[in-house]
Design a protein around this motif. Sequence first.
Motif, PDB file in Angstrom:
ATOM      1  N   THR A 143      -8.076   1.282  -3.964  1.00  0.00           N
ATOM      2  CA  THR A 143      -7.230   1.423  -5.195  1.00  0.00           C
ATOM      3  C   THR A 143      -8.083   1.094  -6.235  1.00  0.00           C
ATOM      4  O   THR A 143      -8.739  -0.025  -6.424  1.00  0.00           O
ATOM      5  CB  THR A 143      -6.132   0.388  -5.139  1.00  0.00           C
TER       6      THR A 143
ATOM      7  N   ASP B  89       3.093  -2.139  -5.027  1.00  0.00           N
ATOM      8  CA  ASP B  89       1.785  -1.515  -4.652  1.00  0.00           C
ATOM      9  C   ASP B  89       0.867  -2.283  -5.382  1.00  0.00           C
ATOM     10  O   ASP B  89       1.062  -2.875  -6.548  1.00  0.00           O
ATOM     11  CB  ASP B  89       1.742  -0.068  -4.946  1.00  0.00           C
TER      12      ASP B  89
ATOM     13  N   LEU C 178       0.686  -1.303   0.129  1.00  0.00           N
ATOM     14  CA  LEU C 178      -0.022  -0.039  -0.061  1.00  0.00           C
ATOM     15  C   LEU C 178       0.763   1.371  -0.115  1.00  0.00           C
ATOM     16  O   LEU C 178       0.168   2.094   0.042  1.00  0.00           O
ATOM     17  CB  LEU C 178      -1.021   0.078   1.324  1.00  0.00           C
ATOM     18  N   MET C 179       2.182   0.980   0.061  1.00  0.00           N
ATOM     19  CA  MET C 179       2.891   2.356  -0.277  1.00  0.00           C
ATOM     20  C   MET C 179       4.131   2.388  -1.271  1.00  0.00           C
ATOM     21  O   MET C 179       5.484   2.787  -0.761  1.00  0.00           O
ATOM     22  CB  MET C 179       3.636   2.569   1.543  1.00  0.00           C
TER      23      MET C 179
ATOM     24  N   ARG D 168      -4.862   6.363   0.801  1.00  0.00           N
ATOM     25  CA  ARG D 168      -4.251   5.503   1.793  1.00  0.00           C
ATOM     26  C   ARG D 168      -4.611   6.266   3.281  1.00  0.00           C
ATOM     27  O   ARG D 168      -4.329   7.625   3.170  1.00  0.00           O
ATOM     28  CB  ARG D 168      -2.740   5.322   1.455  1.00  0.00           C
TER      29      ARG D 168
ATOM     30  N   ILE E  83      -2.328   0.251   8.026  1.00  0.00           N
ATOM     31  CA  ILE E  83      -2.537   0.874   6.746  1.00  0.00           C
ATOM     32  C   ILE E  83      -3.572   0.252   6.004  1.00  0.00           C
ATOM     33  O   ILE E  83      -3.817  -0.747   6.171  1.00  0.00           O
ATOM     34  CB  ILE E  83      -1.170   1.008   5.981  1.00  0.00           C
ATOM     35  N   CYS E  84      -4.489   1.315   5.542  1.00  0.00           N
ATOM     36  CA  CYS E  84      -5.686   0.794   4.672  1.00  0.00           C
ATOM     37  C   CYS E  84      -5.687   1.676   3.392  1.00  0.00           C
ATOM     38  O   CYS E  84      -5.296   2.823   3.622  1.00  0.00           O
ATOM     39  CB  CYS E  84      -6.888   0.824   5.522  1.00  0.00           C
ATOM     40  N   GLY E  85      -6.642   1.399   2.583  1.00  0.00           N
ATOM     41  CA  GLY E  85      -6.476   2.205   1.344  1.00  0.00           C
ATOM     42  C   GLY E  85      -7.444   1.727   0.453  1.00  0.00           C
ATOM     43  O   GLY E  85      -8.070   0.512   0.271  1.00  0.00           O
TER      44      GLY E  85
ATOM     45  N   GLU F 217      -6.445  -3.773   3.482  1.00  0.00           N
ATOM     46  CA  GLU F 217      -5.720  -3.133   4.896  1.00  0.00           C
ATOM     47  C   GLU F 217      -4.847  -4.120   5.144  1.00  0.00           C
ATOM     48  O   GLU F 217      -4.712  -5.388   4.811  1.00  0.00           O
ATOM     49  CB  GLU F 217      -7.095  -3.098   5.818  1.00  0.00           C
TER      50      GLU F 217
ATOM     51  N   ARG G  83      -6.451   6.263  -5.793  1.00  0.00           N
ATOM     52  CA  ARG G  83      -5.731   5.676  -5.009  1.00  0.00           C
ATOM     53  C   ARG G  83      -5.592   6.673  -3.656  1.00  0.00           C
ATOM     54  O   ARG G  83      -5.081   7.584  -3.693  1.00  0.00           O
ATOM     55  CB  ARG G  83      -4.216   5.807  -5.715  1.00  0.00           C
TER      56      ARG G  83
END
Length: 297
Positions: free
Chosen positions: A212, A106, A101-102, A189, A208-210, A218, A187
């Motif tokens: 896309t 990714d 996620l970073m 986060r 961390i979650c997000g 997550e 995108r």
Amino acid sequence: SRLPRISGYLQLGYEWSDDASTFFVKRARVDFQGDISPKIDYRLQLEFASPKIVDIYLRYKPLEALNVQVGQFKVPFSIENTHYVPLKYEFIEYSMAVCRLMGFTDVCGVNATGRDLGAQLYGGLIDRDGYSILNYNVGVFNGEGINIKDKNKSKDIVARLTLKPAAGLQLAGSYYWGEYGADYLKRVRYGAGACYDRGPVVVRGEYICGTTGDLDSEGWYAVAGWRVTKTLLPAVRYDTFLENTARSSSRQTNYTAALTWQPAKYLRCQLNYTYEDYAARDVSGRNVVALMLSGIF
């Protein structure tokens, strides 16, 4: 005095798993850093294992509370991504939440070791005993990874606020909003974490979650380590990542035990054992043992 300071390192290793075994070259980097003036510095870091420019930036540092950085560098999101460089990191591989996620590997397809092209303002407020209690980062980036021009007219926004209430302790919250690719895919986060790293103790965790595109993901990790001596650091990590929150079978959980031994200033040895547990019924768990040596110059 304006000549660059040159340093670098090589990371070589061997990995064995239930289904394969291989020698590998993890990183081969040369780093050039220097000062143009008392308030302006620069950095150029090159990677030779898979040739590319890793870091290239200028920084203008007029005040402790206000600094400007322009170029290609670490995106100010997550404690692990920015504060734990490979020669400081307790494990051979970074946590799945950070990787997926970073911008390492990714889920959006960007593979950029947590870096991007852009600019940021950053600084620290309320000084205490050599560190700032309150720190901030606000950046604007292409959102496409390293050495790549933006593929749309949109720019990605990143913000992070870090609180350091005591020496060695930091609490951080991060936010990332962007659109990637020619189709302006979403995108976004969110991240929050805490870390205490002082003396013999290392304790760290992040969530961390997000989103896309239409995919919600997550993950989180928890690390604990103890510096038995100045040269020996055992550590353990629980690391889990759910690539698609709508499908529980997409979860992977890694349990890692690590040992870092640095018998000399320029030699670092790491041994990791990881058990990879997959929620999907048709995927068996996997054992992975990895050994990596870092030669530093």
